[in-house]
Enzyme design. Structure first.
Site, PDB file in Angstrom:
ATOM      1  N   ASP A 128     -12.246  97.014 -14.430  1.00  0.00           N
ATOM      2  CA  ASP A 128     -13.273  96.362 -13.859  1.00  0.00           C
ATOM      3  C   ASP A 128     -12.867  94.780 -13.491  1.00  0.00           C
ATOM      4  O   ASP A 128     -11.752  94.186 -13.932  1.00  0.00           O
ATOM      5  CB  ASP A 128     -14.535  96.227 -14.822  1.00  0.00           C
ATOM      6  CG  ASP A 128     -15.263  97.546 -14.792  1.00  0.00           C
ATOM      7  OD1 ASP A 128     -15.329  98.186 -13.545  1.00  0.00           O
ATOM      8  OD2 ASP A 128     -15.479  98.096 -15.859  1.00  0.00           O
TER       9      ASP A 128
ATOM     10  N   ARG B 238     -15.296  98.891 -24.011  1.00  0.00           N
ATOM     11  CA  ARG B 238     -16.326  97.709 -24.198  1.00  0.00           C
ATOM     12  C   ARG B 238     -17.629  98.111 -24.602  1.00  0.00           C
ATOM     13  O   ARG B 238     -18.196  97.278 -25.539  1.00  0.00           O
ATOM     14  CB  ARG B 238     -16.585  97.055 -22.720  1.00  0.00           C
ATOM     15  CG  ARG B 238     -15.286  96.397 -22.216  1.00  0.00           C
ATOM     16  CD  ARG B 238     -15.491  96.128 -20.550  1.00  0.00           C
ATOM     17  NE  ARG B 238     -16.451  95.241 -20.393  1.00  0.00           N
ATOM     18  CZ  ARG B 238     -16.759  95.193 -19.170  1.00  0.00           C
ATOM     19  NH1 ARG B 238     -16.112  95.549 -18.018  1.00  0.00           N
ATOM     20  NH2 ARG B 238     -17.963  94.398 -18.933  1.00  0.00           N
TER      21      ARG B 238
ATOM     22  N   ARG C   4      -9.497 102.755 -13.137  1.00  0.00           N
ATOM     23  CA  ARG C   4      -9.836 101.498 -12.606  1.00  0.00           C
ATOM     24  C   ARG C   4     -10.155 100.608 -13.753  1.00  0.00           C
ATOM     25  O   ARG C   4     -10.249 100.988 -14.970  1.00  0.00           O
ATOM     26  CB  ARG C   4     -11.272 101.609 -12.049  1.00  0.00           C
ATOM     27  CG  ARG C   4     -11.235 102.676 -11.082  1.00  0.00           C
ATOM     28  CD  ARG C   4     -12.374 103.337 -10.597  1.00  0.00           C
ATOM     29  NE  ARG C   4     -12.282 104.174  -9.381  1.00  0.00           N
ATOM     30  CZ  ARG C   4     -13.401 104.785  -8.606  1.00  0.00           C
ATOM     31  NH1 ARG C   4     -14.470 104.417  -9.096  1.00  0.00           N
ATOM     32  NH2 ARG C   4     -13.063 105.620  -7.591  1.00  0.00           N
TER      33      ARG C   4
END
Lengths: 262, 262
Positions: B53, B201, B51
């Site tokens: 974001d 991140r 995935r």
């Protein structure tokens, strides 16, 4: 009264162009509103070096404004960027003599036009280039480029200026026209003393017609001679065009105007 | 039944992420809807390698789907790109064996994270980088990078997976972490066998804390050991992150699947 020179970058995607228009978002209007608010004036006229159309981008557009209010250059630059939309940035703010005029003092301009030539568009370039899907004969395009160089009457490559534009001498000098290969395509780089309305996009459109074999190189000379806009190629779409630089004489700024440190 | 591998680029700005969510635009949903329409099936499940974001971008995300309908690869690629929004592009469409799974067959991934460090943001990079306004101690940031290399339990640098995520072994191997200077800033390049949720991140956020002198290099070791997400830096914002590549074993495609010519 003091004159200030603004150097601006903007992503033209969301705007109907540089110039104020009723009921349409423009870069000029945002700048005028924010400056008037910050300087506590009723109205501030922000004059650009030239108009860019809707969707056209700028890396270093130049504009000027005048005010009698005292300005701290550094603080005003920060405040402008804090209040302007994120797709319009003031890169530099400098003091110019009162006689400085962003349009009339300019002695040269540089524009780039980006072409994307791969089969599948790069989504990160969709708003910043023209996706030409049919194969281009690039050697032929490059062969035609020198015909535009030098001093010509560019009437056949200029659209009628918009309402309110000053009527202009159609003679311009194109000093440089290069094709620079980029990943997935290329960039046409134009440098000249000035450009008529839609002149870059019309020349790009004509060069692409030549690279499609829909127009022959010798026809360019007769198109120039005819002084008839209908004979040249259609204007290339706006999103490939970038105003890259506006040149002024070396002494166009006030000496006290030093670059702002970080 | 045939399995197809999709290679995708997308600008994540307008999306709430890869994964289908109620009342939020997702890349997966667009792909599923367009594929089901083109293949005349009620539903097509499109499974991604992982995935991304909301706001995160992809240069080469990989996904797969299965169908019994006959497909002309070339035509399907063109039709997909004709019907998908312009910020999602299918770069490649290839045939894979039925055992191929974009997530479970992956043996490595590459992510890039872009930092913009100049005082005034470049409007053309605002949606594709993190504008860090405070000065960064870049030599210190580079000194800290090797501490993340190799095989570690990355629990302290991983957020709880979203609902529906498979619970995972928190051990990952980071094979490469480089800082590449770019105009106006730089890019952190991560290569590894796989990444936990928000791991890139969170590492970027931690490195920036170190470069702000708010965290000391020796603390990184104790943060690893504590296996506690709260000790590491805050996640860097999504718009700087790009999924650049997903690696598979050399023989993961069917032989008949040749690249499509222009």
């Amino acid at each position: 009264m003091q004159c200030y020179k603004l150097t601006l970058a903007y992503d033209g995607t969301r705007y109907s162009g540089w110039q104020i228009q009723p009921n349409a978002p423009s870069i000029q209007q945002h700048l005028q509103e924010v400056l008037a608010m910050l300087l506590g004036e009723k109205q501030i006229a922000v004059i650009g070096s030239g108009r860019t159309d809707g969707g056209v981008h700028a890396l270093n557009q130049v504009a000027h404004f005048k005010t009698a209010r005292e300005c701290d250059l550094n603080r005003l630059l920060l405040s402008l960027n804090a209040l302007l939309p994120h797709d319009i940035r003031v890169k530099k703010l400098e003091m110019a003599p009162l006689r400085f005029h962003s349009q009339y003092s300019a002695i040269g301009k540089e524009y780039h036009y980006q072409l994307y030539l791969e089969r599948v568009m790069d989504p990160f370039r969709r708003l910043y280039s023209w996706h030409v899907l049919r194969p281009l004969d690039l050697p032929l395009l490059k062969e035609a480029m020198p015909l535009f160089l030098g001093t010509h009457d560019f009437t056949s490559f200029a659209n009628e200026p918009q309402k309110g534009s000053v009527s202009k001498n159609p003679v311009r000098t194109l000093r440089r026209l290069d094709f620079c290969a980029m990943e997935g395509g290329g960039r046409l780089e134009f440098e000249g003393d000035g450009f008529l309305y839609k002149m870059v996009r019309n020349i790009v459109g004509t060069l692409v017609e030549i690279a499609f074999h829909r127009l022959l190189i010798p026809q360019i000379l007769s198109i120039f001679q005819a002084r008839d806009r209908r004979l040249a190629g259609r204007a290339a779409p706006p999103q490939g065009l970038f105003l890259v630089k506006v040149d002024y004489p070396a002494d166009h700024l006030l000496k006290e105007s030093t670059p702002i440190p970080f």
